[in-house]
Motif scaffolding. Structure first.
Motif, PDB file in Angstrom:
ATOM      1  N   THR A 298       3.669   1.342   6.320  1.00  0.00           N
ATOM      2  CA  THR A 298       2.989   0.231   6.993  1.00  0.00           C
ATOM      3  C   THR A 298       1.500   0.558   7.080  1.00  0.00           C
ATOM      4  OG1 THR A 298       3.082  -1.244   8.906  1.00  0.00           O
ATOM      5  CG2 THR A 298       3.332   1.101   9.371  1.00  0.00           C
TER       6      THR A 298
ATOM      7  N   TRP B  61      -1.731  -4.470   8.313  1.00  0.00           N
ATOM      8  CA  TRP B  61      -0.543  -5.327   8.349  1.00  0.00           C
ATOM      9  C   TRP B  61      -0.151  -5.614   9.793  1.00  0.00           C
ATOM     10  CZ3 TRP B  61       4.201  -6.394  10.154  1.00  0.00           C
ATOM     11  CH2 TRP B  61       4.991  -7.301   9.437  1.00  0.00           C
TER      12      TRP B  61
ATOM     13  N   ARG C 214      -0.676  -9.346  11.601  1.00  0.00           N
ATOM     14  CA  ARG C 214       0.537 -10.147  11.856  1.00  0.00           C
ATOM     15  C   ARG C 214       0.908 -10.235  13.323  1.00  0.00           C
ATOM     16  NH1 ARG C 214       3.868 -11.454   6.850  1.00  0.00           N
ATOM     17  NH2 ARG C 214       2.491 -10.591   5.287  1.00  0.00           N
TER      18      ARG C 214
ATOM     19  N   CYS D 284      13.121 -10.312  27.503  1.00  0.00           N
ATOM     20  CA  CYS D 284      11.702 -10.597  27.759  1.00  0.00           C
ATOM     21  C   CYS D 284      11.487 -11.763  28.727  1.00  0.00           C
ATOM     22  CB  CYS D 284      10.998 -10.866  26.440  1.00  0.00           C
ATOM     23  SG  CYS D 284      11.292  -9.547  25.274  1.00  0.00           S
TER      24      CYS D 284
ATOM     25  N   ARG E 250      10.510  -0.375   9.859  1.00  0.00           N
ATOM     26  CA  ARG E 250       9.128  -0.859  10.066  1.00  0.00           C
ATOM     27  C   ARG E 250       9.085  -2.312  10.527  1.00  0.00           C
ATOM     28  NH1 ARG E 250       6.602  -2.013   4.013  1.00  0.00           N
ATOM     29  NH2 ARG E 250       8.149  -3.569   3.433  1.00  0.00           N
TER      30      ARG E 250
ATOM     31  N   LEU F  69      18.437 -11.723  17.928  1.00  0.00           N
ATOM     32  CA  LEU F  69      17.753 -10.581  18.541  1.00  0.00           C
ATOM     33  C   LEU F  69      18.746  -9.870  19.452  1.00  0.00           C
ATOM     34  CD1 LEU F  69      15.210  -8.986  19.180  1.00  0.00           C
ATOM     35  CD2 LEU F  69      14.439 -10.839  20.610  1.00  0.00           C
TER      36      LEU F  69
ATOM     37  N   MET G  79      16.529  -7.728  14.728  1.00  0.00           N
ATOM     38  CA  MET G  79      15.812  -8.976  15.008  1.00  0.00           C
ATOM     39  C   MET G  79      15.541  -9.758  13.736  1.00  0.00           C
ATOM     40  SD  MET G  79      12.111  -9.470  16.803  1.00  0.00           S
ATOM     41  CE  MET G  79      11.236  -8.732  15.461  1.00  0.00           C
TER      42      MET G  79
ATOM     43  N   GLY H 218      12.893 -11.795  12.769  1.00  0.00           N
ATOM     44  CA  GLY H 218      11.538 -12.070  13.262  1.00  0.00           C
ATOM     45  C   GLY H 218      11.103 -13.513  13.061  1.00  0.00           C
ATOM     46  N   LYS H 219      11.406 -14.057  11.900  1.00  0.00           N
ATOM     47  CA  LYS H 219      10.949 -15.423  11.606  1.00  0.00           C
ATOM     48  C   LYS H 219      11.622 -16.439  12.536  1.00  0.00           C
ATOM     49  CE  LYS H 219       9.490 -15.274   6.769  1.00  0.00           C
ATOM     50  NZ  LYS H 219       8.249 -14.633   7.185  1.00  0.00           N
TER      51      LYS H 219
ATOM     52  N   ALA I  84       4.454 -10.967  23.014  1.00  0.00           N
ATOM     53  CA  ALA I  84       5.322 -10.593  21.885  1.00  0.00           C
ATOM     54  C   ALA I  84       4.514 -10.466  20.604  1.00  0.00           C
ATOM     55  CB  ALA I  84       6.425 -11.620  21.708  1.00  0.00           C
ATOM     56  N   ASN I  85       3.582 -11.382  20.430  1.00  0.00           N
ATOM     57  CA  ASN I  85       2.827 -11.450  19.176  1.00  0.00           C
ATOM     58  C   ASN I  85       1.610 -12.347  19.435  1.00  0.00           C
ATOM     59  OD1 ASN I  85       1.881 -12.468  16.664  1.00  0.00           O
ATOM     60  ND2 ASN I  85       3.826 -11.934  15.698  1.00  0.00           N
TER      61      ASN I  85
ATOM     62  N   ASN J  22       4.794  -5.096  22.538  1.00  0.00           N
ATOM     63  CA  ASN J  22       5.740  -5.904  23.304  1.00  0.00           C
ATOM     64  C   ASN J  22       6.518  -4.980  24.246  1.00  0.00           C
ATOM     65  OD1 ASN J  22       8.023  -7.277  24.156  1.00  0.00           O
ATOM     66  ND2 ASN J  22       8.424  -8.250  22.183  1.00  0.00           N
TER      67      ASN J  22
ATOM     68  N   GLY K 231      12.820 -14.681  24.766  1.00  0.00           N
ATOM     69  CA  GLY K 231      13.323 -13.574  23.953  1.00  0.00           C
ATOM     70  C   GLY K 231      14.829 -13.571  23.827  1.00  0.00           C
ATOM     71  N   ALA K 232      15.382 -12.359  23.744  1.00  0.00           N
ATOM     72  CA  ALA K 232      16.805 -12.201  23.434  1.00  0.00           C
ATOM     73  C   ALA K 232      17.655 -13.009  24.406  1.00  0.00           C
ATOM     74  CB  ALA K 232      17.172 -10.728  23.487  1.00  0.00           C
TER      75      ALA K 232
HETATM   76  N1  ACO Z   1       4.418  -3.060   7.518  1.00  0.00           N
HETATM   77  C1  ACO Z   1       4.242  -3.516   6.261  1.00  0.00           C
HETATM   78  N2  ACO Z   1       5.024  -4.464   5.710  1.00  0.00           N
HETATM   79  C2  ACO Z   1       6.019  -4.953   6.464  1.00  0.00           C
HETATM   80  C3  ACO Z   1       6.269  -4.520   7.793  1.00  0.00           C
HETATM   81  C4  ACO Z   1       5.417  -3.520   8.306  1.00  0.00           C
HETATM   82  N3  ACO Z   1       5.556  -3.026   9.549  1.00  0.00           N
HETATM   83  N4  ACO Z   1       7.309  -5.197   8.287  1.00  0.00           N
HETATM   84  C5  ACO Z   1       7.718  -6.034   7.334  1.00  0.00           C
HETATM   85  N5  ACO Z   1       6.945  -5.897   6.219  1.00  0.00           N
HETATM   86  C6  ACO Z   1       7.023  -6.601   4.950  1.00  0.00           C
HETATM   87  C7  ACO Z   1       8.382  -7.197   4.714  1.00  0.00           C
HETATM   88  O1  ACO Z   1       9.246  -6.256   4.111  1.00  0.00           O
HETATM   89  C8  ACO Z   1       8.047  -8.341   3.785  1.00  0.00           C
HETATM   90  O2  ACO Z   1       7.868  -7.852   2.500  1.00  0.00           O
HETATM   91  P1  ACO Z   1       8.384  -8.689   1.224  1.00  0.00           P
HETATM   92  O3  ACO Z   1       7.607  -9.976   1.262  1.00  0.00           O
HETATM   93  O4  ACO Z   1       8.037  -7.789   0.084  1.00  0.00           O
HETATM   94  O5  ACO Z   1       9.853  -8.883   1.443  1.00  0.00           O
HETATM   95  C9  ACO Z   1       6.687  -8.824   4.285  1.00  0.00           C
HETATM   96  O6  ACO Z   1       6.133  -7.723   5.022  1.00  0.00           O
HETATM   97  C10 ACO Z   1       6.760 -10.037   5.186  1.00  0.00           C
HETATM   98  O7  ACO Z   1       7.736  -9.792   6.197  1.00  0.00           O
HETATM   99  P2  ACO Z   1       8.145 -10.902   7.226  1.00  0.00           P
HETATM  100  O8  ACO Z   1       9.278 -10.396   8.055  1.00  0.00           O
HETATM  101  O9  ACO Z   1       8.313 -12.197   6.494  1.00  0.00           O
HETATM  102  O10 ACO Z   1       6.819 -10.975   8.129  1.00  0.00           O
HETATM  103  P3  ACO Z   1       6.415 -12.045   9.194  1.00  0.00           P
HETATM  104  O11 ACO Z   1       5.178 -12.712   8.793  1.00  0.00           O
HETATM  105  O12 ACO Z   1       7.569 -12.914   9.600  1.00  0.00           O
HETATM  106  O13 ACO Z   1       6.044 -11.132  10.437  1.00  0.00           O
HETATM  107  C11 ACO Z   1       6.916 -10.412  12.558  1.00  0.00           C
HETATM  108  C12 ACO Z   1       7.046 -10.333  11.034  1.00  0.00           C
HETATM  109  C13 ACO Z   1       5.588  -9.857  12.966  1.00  0.00           C
HETATM  110  C14 ACO Z   1       8.036  -9.567  13.170  1.00  0.00           C
HETATM  111  C15 ACO Z   1       7.029 -11.875  13.010  1.00  0.00           C
HETATM  112  O14 ACO Z   1       8.132 -12.496  12.392  1.00  0.00           O
HETATM  113  C16 ACO Z   1       7.171 -12.001  14.515  1.00  0.00           C
HETATM  114  O15 ACO Z   1       6.319 -11.595  15.258  1.00  0.00           O
HETATM  115  N6  ACO Z   1       8.228 -12.632  14.973  1.00  0.00           N
HETATM  116  C17 ACO Z   1       8.478 -12.765  16.407  1.00  0.00           C
HETATM  117  C18 ACO Z   1       9.082 -11.513  16.902  1.00  0.00           C
HETATM  118  C19 ACO Z   1       9.127 -11.438  18.403  1.00  0.00           C
HETATM  119  O16 ACO Z   1       8.313 -12.007  19.079  1.00  0.00           O
HETATM  120  N7  ACO Z   1      10.096 -10.684  18.885  1.00  0.00           N
HETATM  121  C20 ACO Z   1      10.182 -10.330  20.252  1.00  0.00           C
HETATM  122  C21 ACO Z   1      10.930 -11.287  21.098  1.00  0.00           C
HETATM  123  S1  ACO Z   1      10.970 -10.662  22.686  1.00  0.00           S
HETATM  124  C22 ACO Z   1      12.395  -9.828  23.102  1.00  0.00           C
HETATM  125  O17 ACO Z   1      13.295 -10.405  23.663  1.00  0.00           O
HETATM  126  C23 ACO Z   1      12.563  -8.350  22.794  1.00  0.00           C
END
Ligand code: ACO
Length: 342
Positions: free
Chosen positions: A34, A38, A42, A117, A156, A194, A227, A229-230, A266-267, A294, A325-326
């Motif tokens: 990572t 990135w 993000r 959360c 990651r 999640l 999770m 994420g999307k 969260a983000n 988070n 969240g979850a």
């Molecule tokens: N570093 C580098 N690359 C990464 C990483 C990383 N840490 N993580 C994923 N990638 C790669 C993936 O493998 C993917 O590669 P590919 O295109 O070759 O397959 C690419 O990056 C895109 O990955 P996505 O999962 O599509 O990335 P996205 O833009 O959706 O971002 C994220 C991911 C940040 C997790 C986002 O979806 C998000 O924030 N979602 C909400 C999550 C959240 O808020 N969760 C908490 C809820 S609270 C609770 O109850 C705990």
């Protein structure tokens, strides 16, 4: 018949605590595929604080609680109830009673609330019910989580998001009511998006053996956090603006009357999208995700404590707070902050 009077809830004071160990994105990039670019683009996260091996969630909660008690000029024995919101308890039977003991809050009932959360907002709403009905005078609400102990540090896609921490608030019975509106929502059909699932014993082909089964059952564990994420992102940006709007509808307030928007951290992109949907400018959005990641149930009370301590939140400010969240769960509350003695 005894006349029934509703009482008001007042947020008397807040406190927070985070561990000292700091893991920044560059450090993570040395052990994971990572990069700082990135992660920060993000998510907005630059670093997170991680609990030490000899530290527990109770230690963090204790520090946050003592700060809130000190600021509120209360003794632990003044507390009538402790609500401990966490999904990462020190003991599966609950963390609240351990905190009660460590604080010396001998007059307080204490129990846990598990709602990821959304947990702090839900605990605040539960506390408000006990205050409104006149049952209790002083309630300590804790939001604390140590998800660093539950994530897979080789994954990651999840581990980069989370950090540890604890936040506290004391809700006190007063004539004037600071809580203007609230709502709690749950959609269990999406819980798989999640979760930290119970790990069932792996099936073997050997003959059933009652002793073996008991031994297997007595050493159960949980899976790592998983999770989508999307999907979680889409869920948050669609449900949260609607929920805050619902709360506003039960008052005479409009989105433009909100002084501060405080969302679960969260983000950063979720914060921006929700603010944009509510037409709230970013200078009214409280954000500290850069420093903590988070922290689940702790994120809202930590941000609230920081904003209050640094003088951002002032008397009569309207704060719209939402956790999500979850569960999936999401909950919103509208508060009119009051700092004056009533
Ligand atoms: N570093 C580098 N690359 C990464 C990483 C990383 N840490 N993580 C994923 N990638 C790669 C993936 O493998 C993917 O590669 P590919 O295109 O070759 O397959 C690419 O990056 C895109 O990955 P996505 O999962 O599509 O990335 P996205 O833009 O959706 O971002 C994220 C991911 C940040 C997790 C986002 O979806 C998000 O924030 N979602 C909400 C999550 C959240 O808020 N969760 C908490 C809820 S609270 C609770 O109850 C705990």
């Amino acid at each position: 018949m005894i006349p029934f009077t509703m009482h008001g809830s007042h947020i008397l004071s807040t406190g927070s605590a985070v561990p000292e160990i700091c893991i920044n994105n560059d450090l993570l990039s040395t052990v994971l595929d990572t990069s700082d670019k990135w992660i920060s683009t993000r998510t907005g996260i630059k670093e997170r604080k991680i609990i030490a091996e000899n530290q527990s969630i109770i230690d963090l909660a204790n520090i946050a609680a003592n700060k809130a008690l000190h600021k509120g000029l209360l003794q632990p024995t003044d507390l009538d109830l402790i609500l401990f919101s966490t999904s990462t308890p020190h003991d599966l039977f609950g963390s609240a009673s351990k905190l009660q003991y460590s604080l010396g809050a001998t007059n307080a009932a204490a129990f846990d609330i598990t709602s990821a959360c959304s947990g702090f907002v839900i605990a605040l709403i539960v506390a408000h019910q006990f205050i409104q009905t006149g049952i209790y005078n002083n309630i300590l609400i804790i939001g604390a989580d140590t998800l660093s102990q539950w994530v897979d540090w080789s994954d990651r896609t999840t581990c980069i998001l989370f950090g540890d921490g604890a936040g506290a608030a004391i809700l006190q019975k007063k004539q004037q009511n600071d809580i203007l509106a609230f709502e709690i929502n749950t959609d269990g059909s999406e819980s798989q998006q999640l979760s930290i699932n119970y790990k069932y014993p792996t099936k073997t082909n050997s003959k059933p053996n009652i002793n073996k089964q008991f031994i297997a059952k007595s050493s159960q564990q949980y899976e790592y956090l998983t999770m989508n994420g999307k999907e979680v992102y889409k869920f948050a940006v669609s449900k949260v603006p609607y929920s805050i709007t619902n709360c506003l509808h039960t008052t005479s307030l409009k989105a433009k009357d909100i002084t501060w928007l405080l969302l679960h951290q969260a983000n950063q992109r979720i914060l921006e999208t929700v603010a944009n949907k509510l037409q709230i400018p970013m200078d009214k959005v409280l954000s500290n995700i850069e420093f903590y990641g988070n922290t689940s149930a702790a994120s809202i009370p930590i941000a609230l404590d920081e904003a209050f301590s640094t003088g951002h939140i002032c008397n009569q400010d309207v704060i719209a707070i939402a956790g999500f969240g979850a569960g999936l769960t999401w909950a919103s509350i509208l508060i009119q902050w009051s700092t004056i003695e009533q």
